[in-house]
Design an enzyme around this catalytic site. Sequence first.
Site, PDB file in Angstrom:
ATOM      1  N   THR A  35      -9.930 -61.819  21.006  1.00  0.00           N
ATOM      2  CA  THR A  35      -8.817 -62.254  21.853  1.00  0.00           C
ATOM      3  C   THR A  35      -9.168 -63.534  22.607  1.00  0.00           C
ATOM      4  OG1 THR A  35      -9.704 -60.661  23.430  1.00  0.00           O
ATOM      5  CG2 THR A  35      -7.703 -60.020  22.266  1.00  0.00           C
ATOM      6  N   ASP A  36     -10.487 -63.793  22.771  1.00  0.00           N
ATOM      7  CA  ASP A  36     -10.846 -64.937  23.638  1.00  0.00           C
ATOM      8  C   ASP A  36     -10.345 -66.265  23.082  1.00  0.00           C
ATOM      9  OD1 ASP A  36     -12.823 -64.988  21.629  1.00  0.00           O
ATOM     10  OD2 ASP A  36     -14.512 -65.265  23.012  1.00  0.00           O
ATOM     11  N   ASP A 171     -18.830 -64.960  25.404  1.00  0.00           N
ATOM     12  CA  ASP A 171     -20.253 -64.620  25.428  1.00  0.00           C
ATOM     13  C   ASP A 171     -21.012 -65.434  26.478  1.00  0.00           C
ATOM     14  OD1 ASP A 171     -19.294 -63.283  23.284  1.00  0.00           O
ATOM     15  OD2 ASP A 171     -20.334 -64.477  21.778  1.00  0.00           O
TER      16      ASP A 171
HETATM   17  C1  GLA Z   1     -18.140 -63.434  18.927  1.00  0.00           C
HETATM   18  C2  GLA Z   1     -17.704 -64.728  19.593  1.00  0.00           C
HETATM   19  C3  GLA Z   1     -16.825 -64.439  20.803  1.00  0.00           C
HETATM   20  C4  GLA Z   1     -15.684 -63.490  20.455  1.00  0.00           C
HETATM   21  C5  GLA Z   1     -16.206 -62.278  19.700  1.00  0.00           C
HETATM   22  C6  GLA Z   1     -15.096 -61.403  19.185  1.00  0.00           C
HETATM   23  O1  GLA Z   1     -18.990 -62.742  19.771  1.00  0.00           O
HETATM   24  O2  GLA Z   1     -18.814 -65.497  19.978  1.00  0.00           O
HETATM   25  O3  GLA Z   1     -16.337 -65.643  21.345  1.00  0.00           O
HETATM   26  O4  GLA Z   1     -14.685 -64.155  19.741  1.00  0.00           O
HETATM   27  O5  GLA Z   1     -17.018 -62.640  18.603  1.00  0.00           O
HETATM   28  O6  GLA Z   1     -14.405 -60.840  20.227  1.00  0.00           O
END
Ligand code: GLA
Length: 393
Positions: A35-36, A171
């Site tokens: 979703t980010d 993250d």
């Molecule tokens: C990875 C990406 C994050 C996010 C997740 C899925 O960790 O680095 O930005 O998109 O996948 O939610």
Amino acid sequence: MNKENLIKQYKAIYKKSPTHIIRAPGRVNLIGEHTDYNEGFVLPIAIDRYTNMFVSKSGDNKMRLYDVKYKEKEEFDLNIIKHSQQKKWSNYQRGIAKVLLDAGYKISGMDVLIFGEVPEGAGLSSSASIEIATLLSFKELYDLEIKPIELIKLARKAENEFVSVECGIMDQFASLLSKEGHALFIDCRSLKYQYIPLSIQDYSFLICNSMVKRKLSESSYNKRRKECKNALRSFQKIIPGIRALRDISIEDFLRYGALLSKKSRKRVEHVVYENERVKQAVEVLKKGNAKAFGELMYQSHISLKELYEVSTEELDLLVDIGKDESGVLGARLTGAGFGGCVIYLVEDSCVEKLKEKISDVYYKKTGLIPQFYEVVPSDGAVPQKLRLEFRGA
Ligand code: GLA
């Protein structure tokens, strides 16, 4: 490996002591997956597993690195920063140095020893923790004035542009700004965030690594991003003016979803309802309702499996094992998917029994030995007591 030992190693390699020890945690996402980058909502916690960096100025323009885990050295000049094909692990430090220099920050070389505790390829953001630790090392050594949001954006930029993973912002955000005992509720559009107390007494989060490395994850991840962009374009023809999938309400989706291609419809459906689940998760957490939170975790997993199609047989199996165990309230894959980890919400008194059951059934069915991490919701890399310096995020 303890601190004294690592300092000893540092001295043996660089013939001097480190002037700073910087650490940045990995993270686990409780809910709000993929979703980010659609400008939606996420709810991660930082975990008590860190990338530790022992650093000092190098006195020249060179970055010298030693990675304890790989037992490998690497060196590069800040005047010419290129990718390394041989020592790919150093591309994170290269990328961070490059984005700082490109942004006009005055930095010079560092002598670095890296000790990483965050499992790699497990969806627990070892990359983000390396990026944040490297950024903070430069910040400390060269007195850089950078606000936290700027640090987060720089770390993401390095990963997007140098490592070529088009990750969202979750993250790096979690690694820097999480708070002990709390989940971090981030609005990935405004970048405003709230700490949600994790007052679900008698329950903990258990992480289980499927031991399936996220093979091809980068390309599959970038593919999902593209699919979202395509779906957005189709939706923009129906509702002009929307900027991201986040702008699609459940009502819009129910009214117009049928006009999309099957694949676009599935991706959009996941994002629309996952955003809703994050908001609900925040509400139920505030009420300390662990059962309702667990239910949302299960729903999220089904959506990631069936609509977003990022699960694997192994991850599904791990979730299913949890469903049949007493004391387990919820389970879902966490992180990008395509392998990596499952997170369970489980009653404290049932953790050991669950671990035994998983180890037994999972090994029998897959031949793999799963790894467990019992994690504590932890502070991000900027300790709470130092946060005042960072006011104005
Ligand atoms: C990875 C990406 C994050 C996010 C997740 C899925 O960790 O680095 O930005 O998109 O996948 O939610």
